[in-house]
Write an enzyme that holds these catalytic residues in place. Structure first.
Site, PDB file in Angstrom:
ATOM      1  CD  GLU A   1       6.055  95.269  27.814  1.00  0.00           C
ATOM      2  OE1 GLU A   1       5.836  94.662  26.744  1.00  0.00           O
ATOM      3  OE2 GLU A   1       5.170  95.469  28.660  1.00  0.00           O
TER       4      GLU A   1
ATOM      5  NE  ARG B   1       2.855  94.495  34.961  1.00  0.00           N
ATOM      6  CZ  ARG B   1       2.853  93.245  34.506  1.00  0.00           C
ATOM      7  NH1 ARG B   1       2.895  92.229  35.348  1.00  0.00           N
ATOM      8  NH2 ARG B   1       2.815  93.024  33.227  1.00  0.00           N
TER       9      ARG B   1
ATOM     10  CB  THR C   1       2.683  98.406  32.973  1.00  0.00           C
ATOM     11  OG1 THR C   1       2.910  97.021  32.722  1.00  0.00           O
ATOM     12  CG2 THR C   1       1.333  98.518  33.689  1.00  0.00           C
TER      13      THR C   1
ATOM     14  CE  LYS D   1       0.210  94.556  26.351  1.00  0.00           C
ATOM     15  NZ  LYS D   1       1.112  94.783  27.478  1.00  0.00           N
TER      16      LYS D   1
END
Lengths: 210, 194
Positions: free
Chosen positions: B32, B36, B60, B120
């Site tokens: 993943e 960011r 994210t 998640k």
């Protein structure tokens, strides 16, 4: 930009259920102590009009000195009336899309309450300028670090439970500002009209966050 | 999907290939790559091109614009710290798996309504860890979780032993010797027969 100023000021003093005729001496005391942002909170214990009157009193009498906003704002009407009374920012306990949108439409700073990553990200997508991490009282400080790992650009203000003896810990954990109520504006001091003690307390807070 | 999803932060695009290669060499076939950093989308594109059999997704992802960009650049799945309804609807339309961070029953129910059955759970340690996951599995037996945050080699076995764990996420394998970390992970996974 007012957002820069609020970040620099770091503290929003929360004025809740304080009698209208004590607002001016209280605001003076806070200003003398270094406070630049004050929130007048909507409350079950008084009418919305009384709250709005207090916002107007500060807005009219402290231009260029204090910025005033409203707290516990739960609907769009309160947002509009706060703007009319001279308020410059809106604080809420929750993440309400309508309140955030209205606040931004009227050119004010939006500080909605959010706690989980879903709430925080939703608030940002709705247009929030800062996130009120609420309730911050008793929150595990590692939580702040954990959510700031992926969400490294968020600007958190910790509200509830912020005291002179823990404000530094929260700052270290990654919050950029604080909403401070009862530990700064102590009801005992207000009752006795002991505004000097409030100035002293404010100065102590300013010293801690320097 | 692998039982462990590495959360990979690529700060410099040239780190992409060696980082993914190290995971692949370690026997972990997914990553993943988080949004960011400025080069995240390019890193995803590069990774997908160089490692076509690897399951590379975007992490994210906090808004629809990022989701669109991630998919455009080849992401095979999307992960968010929280739940975005807009991202969820977009992912569904595109037929791409979306794993939103959900921690409250309200957030889980919103995910279920959107047709999502794997969420998640972040930050897992702060929201009560395995104990909380077991409690949440009571009312939501169809749900599977990807706990992330506070999961590491010391508690990985405990997490993976619970049958509602779809996979665990984290960057614990990216610190230090990636190969040695992957070996330790594989040992635990194979011991559990997963």
């Amino acid at each position: 930009m007012l957002t820069d100023e609020i970040e620099k000021a770091k503290i929003i003093a929360i004025i809740r259920d304080v009698d209208k005729n004590k607002i001016i001496p209280l605001a003076n005391a806070l200003f003398d102590g270094g406070i630049r942002f004050v929130e007048i909170t909507f409350s079950k214990n008084e009418s919305d009009n009384d709250v709005l009157d207090k916002i107007k009193i500060i807005s009219d009498n402290f231009k260029g000195k204090l910025h005033v906003g409203a707290g516990t704002v739960l609907n769009e009407t309160q947002v509009e009336l706060t703007k009319k009374a001279g308020g410059e920012f809106i604080v809420s306990p929750d993440t309400c899309k309508e309140v955030i949108s209205k606040t931004k439409d009227l050119g004010m700073i939006s500080i909605p309450g959010a706690f989980t990553p879903t709430e925080i990200v939703s608030a940002l997508n709705f247009g929030a300028d800062f996130i009120k991490l609420f309730p911050a009282k008793n929150v595990n400080l590692s939580y702040i670090k954990a959510i700031k790992t992926p969400l490294n650009n968020i600007k958190l203000f910790a509200f509830s439970g912020i005291k002179l003896n823990n404000v530094k810990k929260y700052a270290k954990a990654g919050v950029c500002g604080f909403g401070i109520g009862s530990d700064l504006i102590d009801k005992k001091f207000i009752e006795k009209n002991d505004f000097i003690s409030i100035t002293k307390k404010a100065k102590k807070f300013m010293e801690k966050i320097k | 999907m692998d039982k462990v999803i590495p959360v990979v932060v690529i700060k410099d695009l040239k780190d992409t290939i060696p980082t993914l290669q190290a995971l692949k060499d370690g026997g972990i076939n997914c990553a993943e790559i988080t949004f960011r950093t400025a080069c995240a989308a390019d890193a995803i594109a590069l990774g997908v091109k160089e490692f076509p059999d690897m399951n590379i997704g975007a992490g994210t992802v906090v808004n629809l614009a990022q989701a669109k960009k991630a998919v455009e650049f080849g992401a095979k799945f999307l992960v968010s710290p929280g739940l975005s309804v807009k991202v969820a609807k977009f992912a569904k339309k595109k037929g791409i798996p979306y794993f939103p961070g959900c921690v409250t029953p309200t957030e889980i129910m919103t995910a279920l309504e959107l047709g999502i059955e794997i969420v998640k759970f972040f930050p897992a340690n702060v929201y009560g860890g395995l104990k909380a996951l077991k409690a949440l599995s009571g009312p939501f037996p169809q749900l599977k979780f990807i706990p992330t945050g506070g999961v590491d080699l010391t508690n990985l076995e405990e997490f993976l032993s619970f049958d509602k764990i779809y996979a665990v996420g984290g960057s614990f394998m990216m610190k230090g010797d990636i190969k040695a970390n992957c070996d330790a992970i594989n040992e635990i996974v194979s011991k559990l027969g997963k």
